[in-house]
Each structure stands twice: as structure tokens, then as C-alpha cells.
Write a protein that holds these residues in place. Structure first.
Motif, PDB file in Angstrom:
ATOM      1  N   PHE A 199       1.715  -2.086  -3.526  1.00 13.06           N
ATOM      2  CA  PHE A 199       0.511  -2.858  -3.218  1.00 13.06           C
ATOM      3  C   PHE A 199      -0.562  -1.862  -2.839  1.00 13.06           C
ATOM      4  O   PHE A 199      -0.247  -0.733  -2.464  1.00 13.06           O
ATOM      5  N   PRO A 200      -1.840  -2.287  -2.914  1.00 17.39           N
ATOM      6  CA  PRO A 200      -2.896  -1.335  -2.567  1.00 17.39           C
ATOM      7  C   PRO A 200      -2.606  -0.679  -1.208  1.00 17.39           C
ATOM      8  O   PRO A 200      -2.507  -1.367  -0.201  1.00 17.39           O
TER       9      PRO A 200
ATOM     10  N   VAL B 205       0.060   0.489  -0.021  1.00 21.98           N
ATOM     11  CA  VAL B 205       1.407   0.341   0.535  1.00 21.98           C
ATOM     12  C   VAL B 205       2.438   0.392  -0.592  1.00 21.98           C
ATOM     13  O   VAL B 205       2.286  -0.308  -1.590  1.00 21.98           O
ATOM     14  N   LEU B 206       3.447   1.215  -0.392  1.00 26.71           N
ATOM     15  CA  LEU B 206       4.573   1.198  -1.319  1.00 26.71           C
ATOM     16  C   LEU B 206       5.618   0.260  -0.701  1.00 26.71           C
ATOM     17  O   LEU B 206       6.385   0.645   0.171  1.00 26.71           O
ATOM     18  N   ALA B 207       5.611  -0.994  -1.141  1.00 33.39           N
ATOM     19  CA  ALA B 207       6.417  -2.016  -0.473  1.00 33.39           C
ATOM     20  C   ALA B 207       7.903  -1.855  -0.809  1.00 33.39           C
ATOM     21  O   ALA B 207       8.747  -2.080   0.056  1.00 33.39           O
TER      22      ALA B 207
ATOM     23  N   GLY C  31       8.074  -6.036   7.739  1.00 33.20           N
ATOM     24  CA  GLY C  31       7.309  -5.085   6.963  1.00 33.20           C
ATOM     25  C   GLY C  31       8.153  -4.028   6.285  1.00 33.20           C
ATOM     26  O   GLY C  31       7.628  -3.081   5.702  1.00 33.20           O
ATOM     27  N   ALA C  32       9.466  -4.171   6.342  1.00 36.00           N
ATOM     28  CA  ALA C  32      10.309  -3.166   5.705  1.00 36.00           C
ATOM     29  C   ALA C  32      10.382  -3.350   4.193  1.00 36.00           C
ATOM     30  O   ALA C  32      10.815  -2.455   3.481  1.00 36.00           O
TER      31      ALA C  32
ATOM     32  N   SER D  11      11.010  -9.155   2.128  1.00 31.86           N
ATOM     33  CA  SER D  11      10.463 -10.331   1.468  1.00 31.86           C
ATOM     34  C   SER D  11       9.873  -9.985   0.111  1.00 31.86           C
ATOM     35  O   SER D  11       9.982 -10.766  -0.834  1.00 31.86           O
ATOM     36  N   THR D  12       9.266  -8.813   0.018  1.00 25.86           N
ATOM     37  CA  THR D  12       8.723  -8.393  -1.268  1.00 25.86           C
ATOM     38  C   THR D  12       9.835  -8.323  -2.308  1.00 25.86           C
ATOM     39  O   THR D  12       9.711  -8.827  -3.425  1.00 25.86           O
TER      40      THR D  12
ATOM     41  N   ASN E  96      10.892 -11.758  -3.282  1.00 23.37           N
ATOM     42  CA  ASN E  96       9.908 -12.426  -4.118  1.00 23.37           C
ATOM     43  C   ASN E  96       9.920 -11.889  -5.541  1.00 23.37           C
ATOM     44  O   ASN E  96       9.625 -12.616  -6.487  1.00 23.37           O
TER      45      ASN E  96
ATOM     46  N   TYR F 202       6.691 -12.097  -7.766  1.00 25.68           N
ATOM     47  CA  TYR F 202       5.978 -10.860  -8.116  1.00 25.68           C
ATOM     48  C   TYR F 202       6.702 -10.217  -9.277  1.00 25.68           C
ATOM     49  O   TYR F 202       7.888 -10.415  -9.458  1.00 25.68           O
TER      50      TYR F 202
ATOM     51  N   ARG G 107      10.868   0.784   5.688  1.00 23.54           N
ATOM     52  CA  ARG G 107       9.637   1.248   5.039  1.00 23.54           C
ATOM     53  C   ARG G 107       9.758   1.287   3.524  1.00 23.54           C
ATOM     54  O   ARG G 107       9.413   2.280   2.888  1.00 23.54           O
ATOM     55  N   GLY G 108      10.277   0.213   2.968  1.00 24.64           N
ATOM     56  CA  GLY G 108      10.298   0.087   1.520  1.00 24.64           C
ATOM     57  C   GLY G 108      11.449   0.790   0.832  1.00 24.64           C
ATOM     58  O   GLY G 108      11.599   0.670  -0.380  1.00 24.64           O
TER      59      GLY G 108
ATOM     60  N   SER H 276       0.147  -5.004  12.760  1.00 22.88           N
ATOM     61  CA  SER H 276       1.433  -5.668  12.587  1.00 22.88           C
ATOM     62  C   SER H 276       1.712  -6.520  13.826  1.00 22.88           C
ATOM     63  O   SER H 276       1.099  -6.345  14.881  1.00 22.88           O
ATOM     64  N   GLY H 277       2.664  -7.459  13.684  1.00 24.96           N
ATOM     65  CA  GLY H 277       2.956  -8.382  14.772  1.00 24.96           C
ATOM     66  C   GLY H 277       3.334  -7.666  16.056  1.00 24.96           C
ATOM     67  O   GLY H 277       2.879  -8.026  17.139  1.00 24.96           O
TER      68      GLY H 277
END
Lengths: 407, 509, 351
Positions: free
Chosen positions: B16-17, B19-21, B42-43, B46-47, B50, B56, B218-219, B407-408
Motif C-alpha cells: 500500500f502507499p 506500507v508493505l502490508a 497492523g501486522a 487482515s490484509t 482479504n 484485494y 510487520r508484514g 495506531s490504536g
């Protein structure tokens, strides 16, 4: 002028796990952030392109038409190479543009300020009118006052009247929860018909000419001085400086006072504001009153600056308050944006006047309609601008619905 | 169990812009296993899911189902391949019945275009029977519990003949009892040969249900390990990348005078229903009083009354010995020395569109040094924020960063920083770790203990029993608006759990 | 050199400097333009906020302008006013461009028109529905201004006379009128109408009501329906577009309606006749007169039955021949001046 410390360019990537904010203002502000300053510019350009197509469809050259419109706004006065008779015309046109810009700045601010508190003030028109009525009353009846005192009193009381008119809607929202859109629209009609009664035939404030529904004319001592152009040819009055000052006041209140802090907090998130110890109800009332003050001041500017009296048909035909909504939306509810929006609409109004179009090229019937079409298109695209950002947002949200980027 | 994977992901990468998800993630799922996907917020969990569900498209990598490479361009393709997903937020229509929701979008049509509702209902019953679900197909979704709604979502996937089920943080919305029931269902699905991907950041439940565990950070995938032989500490280290203290270490409390005294408090909710019915309690300086209870038993209203966000209908609240007027607004409560970490930091605790500096000033903007005579001093706000950001180790932005961009966990740090820095006598912490990942939870817990030791009276309200048990010096259980028992921190989860549903033995309060 | 200064100076200073240069330049260029203008004859027209397509006096004025311009082969320009902010800029722009005659349409711009007449004494101004004799406004209207006014009372008398005849024939007791806003022109119509009806049927009762509107048809319709329920057999609409609602009401209740300003026999078959006020003729006449050097300096051009500025429209075919003849005879007497219809009602002067 940066609005808040938060709005630095390129501030941050999209929020990782934020839910959509809950107020309309907050949602819109999120959309605006995505649209940046590009969206309003595109909007304006697209509106003019569409207008150009309409002009072309009537068999006229869009380029020369727009050139005529631009020159008609008087903005070519800013070009040093415009000289001679052209320069004289440009000066006169620019005076008219700025005369129109003056109340639009103020009614735009009236919308923008309420908006920053999370409310949609559609009542700029009503607030403008009551301001105008009070300006007429003060300006025409207390003629024994010295000039500056008379002007000051007329403007101040007009602003106060607008504040009361706006404050009613804010008060109703705070106490009964009545939606401000509904109540301000109704207050617009109340203002219109009150004026119709005041200045109509055998109304209490009808002017000396008993046959026509026209108000008294303000005394010379209450008129705003004309500082550019011929006072007899509707030259530019000093109200433009009052409007520019109002822009500064708007910015300062919002960004440098606790009142503004509260307004913005309530506008973005009333629950959080309340949690922070801010009275949401008080702010609804106060923000609407301040909004109304700006609009009421706009009414005074027109009455004391060039109009001097009001006829009932003019009350019904007036739309300054409504254009203020478009100004504020296009201007993103910021001070600088409102100024530019007001200048655009003021220039458009004057530039598209039929007097700017060559009678030998444009049939009068066409000319009068064309001007309305171009103005209408810009208003339409200001609305479409939000729609486009909305769709853009929506598509993104569908695709990234549960996106959680790392970091 | 067959060893060949039903699902295989190879080198999945999604950018993602900025971010390397997902960074070259490999994952395989065997038939009849529950495979947990563990990672902090954020790890990239979910990406990844999806992508798997066709929402995606990956930039790189391939997916194969039963050994055949597939590409998904929409959720429809994924469903066709037998993949079903249960999102965190249910996608149900409240006014329709369970059966109608299940068949929605895949309606069986009898003769011509008419919906054959009888047949649909029958199939729903049949599937529910097979997997041991207790669901009434004719109940309206708005009338059933959250746990049942989740089962409807699972049924929806099964109805579409899914044999791979993705559950995205399924226990986040459940009570402990409901979570246990869910795990029962998952086990019976497993027994029927279904494969489940279970996304979570809660270590205990992952260890409870999973056969294998993959950890993302971290992805990147850190490792895939079998259940046997891993510990919570080991998983936490993999998730966070460093050692994490899972148990709160706290010295014994040294208790002082009561700072918050509530007597016979009654509070109504927005619909005028009595939610708090005669609560009396005291919180003394230097102690943490935990309030346990199932969501919706009046905790929210109690907290709102104590913080001045809701007017009580009767009873008294005294802060530091001073009885507050019944209509005291939040401002009066703040000024009396109450701090509040609200349960919803995004709706209550922060103005997301404000900068961090502005958020940190949310209570004290109207006092010097933030403002004088109505004039605000943005520079002083920024200075103040800069100090707190440093002291509380807020990452992801500076004083002028928009709060919503954090982040939360960092958002919560901002809230905690603000509340604590005001030096309140009473600190009300409502679900202070909700939605936070392990690292952030550890931080918040440590901080609450520190504040306790500073001599504040801390009222902790939480739905997480573990949190209540590990932090509290005393525990009150709230059920239907009343305090139904007081327990020591040595009580067991079972004891509290029973009390929470009104079945506990009354303890002397 | 001046250009450089403009460039270099800050915005406010530029504005201030502009004031000085602009006002000096305005005078010289005005003179130059006026001199040039003598060679050609040009007519300008400025509408009020009703705009060109109001189907009323703005529209009729434009028709008259077109006719005059075509016949005399002269140049013309029409400006429309979108708000009252346009009156002075429009009029002064026409004046600056040296239009010999500028026609201001409608009472709303009377003050602006008077002010511009004073400002540009070399330009001729004509005001439709403006009275140059009585001083309505400050500043006083000047020698280069003429008013174009109409003897609405005369045509009102004629249609009233026919209304009375029909009331008598139909054994009706009452005739009525629906006014828009009681401005002088409307009052003149009604005063004449009432006098005419009483002349042919001395026992007839006359009613009048105002809708307080020139646009909203429903308002005039409800006033008319009220009058018909009180026994009115002829309804005279004196309310422009709003009055079409009154004609509608007459048709609905099967009584006579009378049109106003233009021939409205096309509206429906229950239009008895129309009281025409030929605004187009007035504008045309003003143009032709000035072209030939005639100008009612500081005075009015009166358009009446005698010069055809007002007159009867088409009379409905259902009216007996004898009544048509009698009405036309009365119209002749009005034109000849032997009958002088009143300009005010009695006892209430505003009807």
C-alpha cells in the motif's frame, strides 16, 4: 495561512484503525483532506469547461466569451498592460466585483463558522436580511448622529440582529434538538415575509413613496464611504475592508481562542468535546450566533454601501445568503478559501452580467440566460465536487475496507 | 488427517502507499486443522485474509486451492472455491430472520423466480443440526445475541458450501462463555473435515484452539509452529520482537483515604431504562478497584455518571471527600480531580481530526498555560505535547500530527498521557486495553500500576477477566446494574464468570 | 511609467492610486465617447429584476425596442438586471458607451434611473411606468428624463362598461376586480373599471381584492373564487401573471374574466375582453420621437385611448352585437375626451 497546526501538508498516511468519524463536519473534513486543494480547482475548471460547451452549442466562441467575461470581472485591472479606456472600464468592473465579493465573504463565513461547529447553516439568507432591515432602520431614522457613530451603530446593530436570528436556530438545537437545517430554512422564510410586511404597501417601514413597496432610504451620514470610483456610479465602498477584517477575525477566533477550540472540538466530535469538559449545547448556540453576526453584517454592508433601501421584490429575489453556502463549501470552510470562493462568485456575477457581452454577437435573450447558465453550472459543480470526492472515498473504502497496513 | 494442504499461499506481497502490508508470505492450511494467524494490530493479518477472500489482489505471489492455482478477482470467486469469511463486523440485516440472512444473495429459487423459502429454511436447519448449532432460523437477527449472530455468519459460509472458514478476531465481541461455545463449534467443524483460519492477537485463545500457529510481524511471516511445545511467552516474543511481560508485576497496595465514594447511585440510559440500580462503592488512594461484568450490565452508565457525562437519577458521588452536585457536568468532575480513560478512545477520548497537541489540551485548554483570558497559545500546546510524547513514548507522529493518523496503541498512549499528566485524584479507566496489541497492553497495565502507586484511586472497568484479575486489588462484579459481589484478586475466572451471569454466591461486600 | 508603479506598489496602495487615475480618466473618456456618439443613434434598454422573459412590461418593452430598431435601422443593446446591484452599473455602462436613449423599465429602478439621468445630462432617459412630473425620488428627475405612463383608467372604463352590460344581461348583481399590489397603475385600471361598470349598470355592486402578488397564480385564483361566491359575474384581473389564476377561476365557475396589459383572449373561452396597455407602443414611440428630435423633456409621454396606447382587446364572440357596438361607442367617447374616467376609486381612493 495554515488553519491549524494539524493541517500540515502530507501529514500522515490514512488512519490504521479509525472508524468513520461521527459528525457530518468530520466526515466532510476527512473528504476534503483527500480532495486537497486540487479538488476545488478541478471543480472550477470543469464548471467553466462545461459552460464553454454550452456557449459553443449556442454557436459562439467559448474562448472569446470567457475573455469577455474575464474582462467583465475587472480582474484584468491587475494586469499592468491594460491601459487607457480599457483600464477605466476594468476599474469600474473590479469595483462592482468587489462590491459583490464583500457580502459573499461574510455570508460565506456565516456558513463556514457554523460548519466548523458541525452545523449546516442554511439560514445565511435570513440572517443577512434581518441585518439589512436593521441597517435600513438605523440608517434612515437616526440621522442626527455623526457619520462614524451612525455607521458604526448601524453595522453593529445589524450584526447583532443577525446574531439573534442565527442564535434562535442554535438555541432551538441546544434545547430541543431541532435540526438547524430545518429551523434556519424556516427562519429564512420568516425573515423574507417580515420584510415583505415591513416595506410592503402600508407596511410600518414603507418609504415616503406610498405607491411602491420600497423602504426608506438611509441617510448620507450612515452610508459607507466610497473610496474607489464615483459614489454616484456605485463605486467601491469601504465595506470590503470590513469583510477582509472579518476573515481575519474568523481565523483568529477559530485558531487562537478557546472559543474557537471549543467550536472545532464540537464540530469534529461532540462526544469527545463533552468528555473534554466542553458544553456542546452552549457551543451550538454560540456558534450559530457568531455565524449570524457575520451574515447580519453582510446585510449592513449592502444596505449602507450601495443599495441604501430595499424593495419587496428585491427581498424575494436576493440570494446572497444562499450563494454563501456555495462559497463556503468551495472554500472548504477556511478563511482563505472563503475569500477566494467569494471572489470567484462575485467575479462570476459581475463578469457574466449582460453588459459585458457584445450586443452585436449575443442576442439579448441568449445573453441573459447564458449568464445564469454559467453561474448555475459552477454552483452545480461545487456540489458535484463533494459528490466526486464522496464516490472516490467510497470506492477506496470498498477496496480497502478492512485494510490494516503495518507500522 | 490428509497431509496435502487444501490451501496454499506462496510469496504473497501487497504494497500500500508507504506500507508493505504483506512481504512474501507463505502459508499452508491442512484439511481439518485450525490454523491460527497471530500478530499485533497492523501486522498484516487482515490484509492477507482479504487477499485470500478476493477483496484485494496481491502484487506478487500465488494462491492454490486443493493444489490448483487460482486467482480471485472478487469475493464471489473465493466463495466459489469454498472459502468463507466471518468478518469482525457482521454483515447481517437486523430486521430479517436468520434464515433470510443466510440465504441472502444465494436464494434458492423454486419454480421460476419465486424464492423457495421453505427449502431454504430446511437446509439451514439441516446444516445447523450437522454441526451442532443452536439457532432458530425464524428468529429475527436483531433479537438474538451477538454470539448467535456470529453463528449465523458461520452458517452463512457453510450454506454456501465453504470448506475453508476464515474467522477474523471472532472472540473480540464475545463473552467468555460465548467464546467457549464458539470453540466447541470450531472443534465440531474440524471433526467434519473443515479447515479454519483463526485470526487473533490473543495468546491464550490461540493456544486453546489452534493446531498450528503462524505469527506475522510487520508484514512478514516470522514462523509457523505447531501448538505443542509453544508457550505464551514464546509467541509474544515472536509477535512483538522482544521479551514481553505478560504477568503484571505489582507490589502490594498501600491504601490511603477513600477518594471516590459512590452511594446508592441510580442511572438511566438514553431510553430511560434503569441501568445502574443502587450502586455503592469506595475507591481509596493507592488501590485499583476492578469492576467485572458482561457488557451492558450498567458499567458504561456507571462510568459516565462518575465522569459527569450522564446525570444520575439519584444517589451521591463524592470525589476526594467533596460531594458533587447531581447535575455536575464533565467540567466540574474534571476540576474536582477525576481523570477518565474512556472505553472508546475514538468516539470519546480523542478528536481524531485534531492534532496530538490539541488532543492533549482537551481538558485544560481553558486554563493557563494553554490559554489566558480566552486566548489560546498553540505554541504552549505544542511544547506540552512534545514533553508528553517523549515521556509516554508515543510513536508515529509529533505534536502536529493528526490523532487519527496514529495506531490504536499510540492513540491510547496519548489518552493515558493526558489523563495521568493532569495528576488526577481519581482515575477511571474503562476498558483501557480494548483493541490494543500485546505490547501496548503491557504498557497500559504497567502504567496503571504506577499510577496506583502514586496514590491515585483507580476505578478499572473491563470486560476482560484476565485484566481485572491481574490488575485489581479488589474486584466487584456488576450484574444488571447492581454490585453482586466483592472478590479478592485471588478469585478464579470461573467464580467471577458465574457471578457475572447472576449465578454467583453473594460475597460480603 | 505608471504601469511600473502599479506593479511595484502593494495591493492597497494600488487600489488608492487606481481611484485617482480612474476618476480622472472616466471624465475624459466619457467626453470622447459622447462626441463620437453624435454620429450614430443608439438605444439601450435595461430591464428590472423581472428579466426579459417576464411576459409583462419587460418583455413588451423589448418588443417595442425591436420594432423601433428595425424600422429605423439603429443600433440597440438590452441589459438585464439579475439583482438591484445591476441597475446603476448597467445604466451607467450604457451611458458611458454613448447610447442616445436609455430606457429604464419598471418602478424598481426609478431611483437609479433618476440618479443616472442627473449624472449624464447629455443622455436621454425614458422610464416605463415612471412619472416624471411628481418627484418620487431624490434626486429630482431632470430635463433629460421622460416618463412613459399610461391612461389605464381609460381602458379600465371601457372594459368596465362592457362588464356592466353583461352583468345586466346575465341578471348578475356584482362585478369584481383582482388587483396585484395597489401601485398607481393598478389603481387607475380599477378606478376606471368601477366607474365604467356603474355607467352601464348603475345598480351594480363592485368588488375589489388584492392578492399582494404579481406572480403566484393560486393567490389570485383564491381571491377571484371568493368574489364569484359573493355573486360576481365578471372578474377583471389586474395582476399580471398572478391574474391568470383569476381568469382560470372565472372559467371554472363559468363567469366572465377580463384580461389585462396584453390581449389575453387566448387564455380561455371565458375571457370577455382584455384591457390592453401597449408598453411596446410606448417604447417604440419614445425611440421614434427622439430619433426625430422630439423629447418630452422633464415631462411624461401619456399613452391613452386617443393615441392608441391603451385599448380594448378582442371581444368574446358570445357577446351580443348590440353590446359590442355600445362598448365601441363608449370607447370612442373616451378617446375623444368627452368621457373622463377617474384615476382614483371612491370612497376608498386605493380601491
Amino acid at each position: 495561512m495554515s488553519e491549524t497546526p494539524a493541517e500540515q501538508p502530507g501529514a500522515a498516511p490514512p488512519p490504521p484503525d479509525s472508524e468513520p468519524p461521527e459528525t457530518f463536519a468530520a466526515r466532510l473534513s476527512a473528504r476534503y483532506r483527500i480532495g486537497g486543494i486540487v479538488a476545488p480547482l478541478i471543480t472550477t475548471v470543469v464548471a467553466f469547461l462545461a459552460g464553454g460547451i454550452v456557449v459553443g452549442a449556442t454557436g459562439h466562441n467559448p474562448l472569446s466569451t470567457y475573455r469577455a467575461i474575464f474582462n467583465g470581472t475587472g480582474l484584468n485591472w491587475l494586469f499592468p498592460w491594460v491601459s487607457g479606456a480599457d483600464r477605466v472600464d476594468a476599474a469600474i468592473n473590479l469595483q462592482q466585483t468587489l462590491i459583490q465579493t464583500t457580502p459573499l465573504i461574510l455570508t460565506g463565513l456565516a456558513v463556514a463558522f457554523a460548519f466548523r461547529c458541525g452545523m449546516f447553516n442554511i439560514g445565511g439568507q435570513g440572517q443577512y436580511l434581518v441585518g439589512a432591515y436593521v441597517a435600513i432602520f438605523v440608517g434612515s431614522s437616526w440621522a442626527h448622529l455623526a457619520g462614524p457613530a451612525h455607521v458604526f451603530l448601524a453595522v453593529a446593530l445589524a450584526a447583532l440582529a443577525g446574531a439573534v436570528w442565527g442564535g434562535i436556530a442554535g438555541f432551538l438545537k441546544a434545547t430541543t434538538g431541532a435540526h438547524e437545517v430545518i429551523s434556519t430554512i424556516m427562519l429564512n422564510w420568516v425573515a423574507i415575509w417580515v420584510g415583505d410586511y415591513f416595506f410592503g404597501l402600508s407596511g410600518p417601514f414603507q418609504g415616503p413613496d406610498q405607491f411602491n413597496p420600497i423602504s426608506n432610504t438611509v441617510a448620507d451620514s450612515a452610508k459607507l464611504p466610497v473610496f474607489w470610483g464615483d459614489p454616484e456610479l456605485q463605486g467601491l465602498h469601504v465595506g470590503i475592508f470590513i469583510a477582509l477584517g472579518a476573515l481575519v477575525v474568523f481565523w483568529v477566533i477559530l485558531n487562537r481562542t478557546t472559543i474557537g477550540y471549543e467550536v472545532r472540538a464540537v464540530g469534529f466530535n461532540p462526544s469527545a468535546a463533552e468528555y473534554g469538559g466542553i458544553s456542546v449545547k452552549k457551543n451550538y448556540f454560540r456558534a450559530m450566533a457568531i455565524s449570524g453576526m457575520f451574515a447580519g453584517c453582510a446585510g449592513a454592508m449592502d444596505i449602507l454601501g450601495w443599495e441604501f433601501n430595499l424593495s419587496t421584490p428585491a427581498i424575494h429575489a436576493s440570494s446572497i445568503g444562499f450563494i454563501g453556502v456555495a462559497v463556503a463549501l468551495l472554500g472548504r470552510n477556511t478563511a482563505i478559501g472563503t475569500f477566494l470562493g467569494a471572489l470567484l462568485f462575485g467575479a462570476l456575477y459581475v463578469g457574466t452580467s449582460t453588459r459585458q457581452l457584445d450586443a452585436t454577437v449575443f442576442d439579448p435573450q441568449l445573453a441573459s440566460n447564458l449568464t445564469l447558465i454559467i453561474q448555475g453550472l459552477v454552483v452545480l459543480f461545487v456540489g458535484a465536487d463533494l459528490l466526486i470526492i464522496g464516490i472516490w472515498q467510497w470506492r477506496k473504502r470498498v477496496r480497502l475496507r478492512t485494510r490494516q497496513p503495518a507500522g | 488427517m490428509a497431509a496435502s494442504p487444501v490451501l496454499e499461499l506462496r510469496g504473497i506481497t501487497k504494497q500500500f502507499p508507504g506500507v508493505l502490508a504483506n512481504d512474501h508470505i507463505d502459508l499452508d492450511l491442512k484439511r481439518g486443522e485450525v490454523h491460527a494467524l497471530l500478530g499485533e494490530n497492523g501486522a498484516g493479518k487482515s490484509t492477507l485474509m482479504n487477499i485470500l477472500y478476493g477483496l484485494y489482489r496481491p502484487d506478487e505471489g500465488e494462491i492454490s486451492v486443493n493444489g490448483k492455482p487460482v486467482t480471485f478477482s472478487s469475493a464471489k470467486d473465493a466463495i466459489a472455491q469454498g472459502i468463507g469469511m466471518v468478518h469482525q463486523h457482521f454483515m447481517l440485516i437486523p430486521v430479517m430472520t436468520v434464515a433470510e440472512n443466510i440465504v441472502l444473495g444465494a436464494e434458492p429459487t423454486g419454480a421460476g423466480i419465486m424464492l423457495d423459502y421453505g427449502a431454504a429454511r430446511e437446509r439451514v436447519r439441516e446444516i445447523a443440526r450437522t454441526f451442532g448449532f443452536q439457532v432458530d432460523p425464524d428468529a429475527r437477527v436483531e433479537n438474538i445475541t451477538v454470539g448467535q449472530q456470529q453463528r449465523v455468519e458461520i452458517l452463512k459460509a457453510l450454506y454456501r458450501r465453504a470448506d475453508i472458514l476464515i474467522l477474523d478476531e471472532p472472540t473480540a465481541v464475545l463473552t467468555p462463555q460465548e467464546a467457549t461455545e464458539l470453540f466447541g463449534i470450531l472443534r465440531s467443524l474440524k471433526a467434519e473435515g473443515m479447515s479454519v483460519i483463526f485470526i487473533s492477537h490473543k495468546l491464550n485463545e490461540v493456544l486453546d484452539i489452534a493446531d498450528r500457529i503462524s505469527v506475522l510481524r510487520r508484514g512478514k511471516k516470522i514462523d509457523t509452529v505447531p501448538r505443542a511445545g509453544v508457550t505464551e511467552e514464546g509467541l509474544a516474543r515472536m509477535m512483538v520482537g522482544r521479551d514481553v511481560l505478560l504477568r503484571v508485576e505489582k507490589p502490594p497496595a498501600s491504601v490511603g483515604d477513600p477518594l471516590l465514594e459512590i452511594h446508592d447511585l441510580h442511572v438511566l440510559d438514553d431510553r430511560d431504562i434503569a441501568k445502574v440500580r443502587g450502586v455503592s462503592l469506595q475507591v481509596r488512594a493507592g488501590e485499583i478497584l476492578g469492576i467485572a461484568g458482561v457488557d451492558g450490565n450498567g458499567q458504561t452508565e456507571l462510568v459516565e455518571a462518575v465522569t459527569g457525562l450522564r446525570t444520575s437519577s439519584s444517589g451521591t458521588i463524592a470525589v476526594a471527600g467533596k460531594t458533587m452536585p447531581r447535575h455536575a457536568h464533565s467540567r466540574a468532575m474534571l476540576d474536582a480531580g477525576t481523570g477518565h480513560i474512556p472505553e472508546d478512545r475514538q468516539r470519546r477520548g480523542l478528536v481524531l481530526e485534531f492534532s496530538l497537541a490539541e488532543n492533549i489540551a482537551l481538558h485544560d485548554y481553558c486554563y493557563p498555560p494553554d490559554s489566558e483570558h480566552g486566548w489560546l497559545f498553540p505554541r504552549r500546546l505544542i511544547q506540552h505535547a512534545r514533553r508528553l510524547i517523549k515521556d509516554f513514548d508515543v510513536r508515529g507522529g509529533g505534536p502536529t500530527t493528526r490523532a487519527g493518523a496514529l495506531s490504536g496503541g499510540n492513540q491510547q498512549k496519548v489518552v493515558v498521557a493526558r489523563e495521568v499528566d493532569r495528576n488526577p485524584k481519581v482515575l477511571v479507566a474503562a476498558q483501557p486495553t480494548r483493541g490494543l496489541d500485546v505490547g501496548a497492553i503491557e504498557y497500559v497495565h504497567r502504567r496503571l500500576v504506577t499510577e496506583r502507586d502514586e496514590g491515585r484511586a483507580i476505578l478499572l472497568v473491563s470486560l476482560e477477566l484476565e485484566e481485572i484479575l491481574s490488575l485489581s486489588d479488589r474486584i466487584l462484579v456488576m450484574f444488571e446494574g447492581q454490585i453482586v459481589g466483592e472478590y479478592p484478586p485471588t478469585a478464579t475466572e470461573e467464580e467471577l464468570g458465574l457471578a457475572m451471569i447472576g449465578a454467583g454466591k453473594e460475597h460480603a461486600a | 511609467m505608471k504601469k511600473r508603479i502599479f506593479l511595484a506598489t502593494a495591493a492597497l496602495a494600488v487600489l488608492a492610486l487606481g481611484v485617482v487615475t480612474a476618476s480622472y480618466a472616466a471624465k475624459s473618456s466619457h467626453a470622447a465617447k459622447a462626441a463620437k456618439a453624435a454620429t450614430t443613434f443608439k438605444v439601450g434598454l435595461n430591464t428590472d429584476i423581472g428579466g426579459l422573459n417576464d411576459r409583462g412590461f419587460n418583455h413588451l418593452s423589448y418588443i417595442g425596442l425591436l420594432r423601433g430598431a428595425k424600422q429605423l435601422h439603429i443600433k440597440y443593446k438590452v441589459d438585464t438586471s439579475n439583482s438591484s446591484a445591476d441597475y446603476i452599473p448597467n445604466l451607467s455602462s450604457l451611458a458611458e458607451q454613448g447610447y442616445n436613449l436609455i430606457i429604464c423599465v419598471g418602478f424598481l429602478q426609478e431611483a437609479s434611473c433618476g440618479q443616472m439621468a442627473k449624472k449624464f445630462p447629455k443622455i436621454h432617459f425614458a422610464g416605463v411606468d415612471m412619472n416624471a412630473i411628481t418627484d418620487f425620488t431624490k434626486p429630482k428627475i431632470t430635463k433629460n428624463f421622460e416618463g412613459l405612463i399610461f391612461a389605464e383608467n381609460e381602458v379600465g372604463y371601457e372594459v368596465g362598461y362592457l362588464a356592466g352590460l353583461e352583468a345586466k344581461r346575465l341578471k348578475g348583481t356584482t362585478v369584481s376586480s383582482v388587483g396585484g399590489i395597489p401601485v398607481p397603475a393598478v389603481i387607475r385600471y380599477i378606478a376606471g373599471y368601477q366607474a365604467g361598470a356603474k355607467a352601464s349598470d348603475p345598480g351594480v355592486k363592485v368588488l375589489n381584492g388584492y392578492s399582494q402578488d404579481f406572480v403566484a397564480q393560486d393567490k389570485c385564483k383564491s381571491v377571484a373564487l371568493n368574489q364569484i361566491s359573493q355573486g360576481s359575474v365578471v372578474v377583471f384581473q389586474v395582476a399580471g401573471g398572478c391574474g391568470l389564476g383569476a381568469l382560470d377561476a372565472a372559467k371554472e365557475k363559468n363567469v366572465w374574466g377580463i384580461g389585462v396589459d396584453s390581449d389575453q383572449s387566448f387564455v380561455n373561452n371565458k375571457v370577455l375582453t382584455s384591457a390592453q396597455k401597449k408598453v411596446d407602443v410606448s417604447v417604440y414611440t419614445a425611440i421614434v420621437n427622439l430619433y426625430h428630435g422630439k423629447f418630452a423633456a422633464g415631462n411624461n409621454l401619456l399613452f391613452n385611448a386617443k393615441n392608441g396606447g391603451v385599448g380594448l382587446g378582442k371581444i368574446n364572440a358570445a357577446v351580443p352585437k348590440s353590446e359590442v357596438a355600445a362598448t365601441l361607442a363608449i370607447a370612442k367617447k373616451v378617446a375623444a375626451g368627452t368621457i373622463k374616467p377617474p384615476v382614483k376609486c371612491s370612497p376608498n381612493p386605493n380601491c
